[in-house]
Design a protein around this motif. Sequence first.
Motif, short mmCIF file in Angstrom:
data_model
loop_
_atom_site.label_atom_id
_atom_site.label_comp_id
_atom_site.label_asym_id
_atom_site.label_seq_id
_atom_site.Cartn_x
_atom_site.Cartn_y
_atom_site.Cartn_z
N ALA A 190 -3.81 6.42 8.50
CA ALA A 190 -4.39 6.32 7.16
C ALA A 190 -5.56 5.35 7.15
O ALA A 190 -6.62 5.64 6.58
N TRP A 191 -5.37 4.19 7.76
CA TRP A 191 -6.41 3.16 7.74
C TRP A 191 -7.69 3.65 8.42
O TRP A 191 -8.79 3.50 7.89
N THR A 195 0.81 -1.22 0.00
CA THR A 195 0.00 0.00 0.00
C THR A 195 0.84 1.27 0.00
O THR A 195 0.29 2.36 0.10
N SER A 196 2.15 1.14 -0.08
CA SER A 196 2.99 2.33 -0.04
C SER A 196 4.14 2.21 -1.04
O SER A 196 4.48 1.12 -1.50
N VAL A 197 4.73 3.34 -1.37
CA VAL A 197 5.91 3.40 -2.21
C VAL A 197 7.09 3.70 -1.29
O VAL A 197 7.01 4.59 -0.44
N ASN A 231 3.46 8.98 1.53
CA ASN A 231 3.00 7.90 2.40
C ASN A 231 2.42 8.49 3.69
O ASN A 231 2.95 9.45 4.24
N ILE A 232 1.33 7.89 4.15
CA ILE A 232 0.69 8.29 5.40
C ILE A 232 0.90 7.18 6.42
O ILE A 232 0.79 6.00 6.07
N PRO A 273 2.93 1.91 6.00
CA PRO A 273 2.38 3.18 5.52
C PRO A 273 1.46 2.96 4.33
O PRO A 273 1.55 1.95 3.64
N ILE A 274 0.58 3.91 4.10
CA ILE A 274 -0.35 3.84 2.98
C ILE A 274 -0.16 5.08 2.12
O ILE A 274 -0.19 6.22 2.62
N HIS A 275 0.08 4.87 0.84
CA HIS A 275 0.29 5.98 -0.09
C HIS A 275 -1.01 6.78 -0.22
O HIS A 275 -2.11 6.22 -0.17
#
Length: 292
Positions: free
Chosen positions: A57-58, A43-45, A51-52, A116-118
Motif C-alpha cells: 500500500a505504501w 492507518t487501518s481498521v 485493508n491493504i 496494513p493501510i485501509h
Amino acid sequence: MAVIEGWMPPTRENYELILKLWTFYPIIASLQWVISWYGMGKTSVVNSRLNIPGRIAWMTMESPGFLTLLYIMSTLTKEKSITDLPWQNKVLAGLFVIHYSYRAIMYPLMAPSMSPIHIIVWIMGLTFQLVNATSIGSWLAAYGPTTAAAWEAQLSPWSTLQFVVGIAVFYLGLAANYYHDDELREIRRREEQRQARVALENGTPLKAVDKHYQLPEAGLFKYMLYPHYFVEWVEWTGFYMAAGWTCVPARMFVVNEVFAMLPRAVKGKKWYIERFGADQVGRRWAVIPGVV
C-alpha cells in the motif's frame, strides 16, 4: 506531443484549476479531528477486508508522486518548446525526487514491519501525491520561472542567497527526517533482537514485533513525540523558500502537509499518554515545541 495512453500534461487552465481545488484540501484534512482511528495515526481498521498490506500500500500510494513529477517535467517542457530549463528548476525537481524516492521505496523496504493501510487512507494518500506532484511539476516545467531573468525576479532582491539558504534548510530537514525515522525503526530492531535472544535461550518460537511500542528518546524525541513530522515541515519550508515566496504550489504543499499531519500528532499524543501514562510522556510536546 508526448502522451501516455492519452494522458496529456496539464494545460495552464487545468493547472490553475488544480491549484484552486488544492486550496480546499485543509477542509478535507481537518476531518481527521473527528475520525478516531486515522486521526490517532492508525492507518487501518482491525480485521477490515479493505485493508491493504502495509508495504504494498505504501509503495503504490507514494510512488506515483515523484513519477508524475518526472513525467510532467519531461512532457510539458517539450509541449511548450522549452529546450533548456534553468538549473534552479532542475535542482528543485531533483530534491522532490530525492525525498519521495526515499519515502516511497527505501522507507517501506527498510521498515522492520508496516501496519496494513485501509483503502480509504490509501486513496487519500494517492490523491495527495498526484495533485501535489502535478501542481509542483507543472510550475517547475513551464508555468513558473523558466529563464534566468525570471528567477532573478522570482527571488529578488537576494536571488542566489535565498535559493542557497532554502536548499540548506531543505537538507537540514531531510537529514533530520532520516535520523528520526531510523530511530523509530531502531525501536523495533532492538525488540526483535531481544526477542530473538529470549527465543534462543528458551527454545521457543520467535514472536513478531509488529505491535511493539516504546517512547523514543533520541534527538528531538526528547522534546516532542512527532519530530519526524516537524522536520518534514522544515524540509518543505526550505523548498518553498528556494522556490520563492510567490510559488503557490510550494506554499500549498507546506500548508496541506501541516493540516494533514497536525491532527495525527495531537491525537497521537493522547494515545501515548493513554498507553504509557502522563508521567512517562512528561513535558513532551506533540509536534511544535512551545505550541502544541
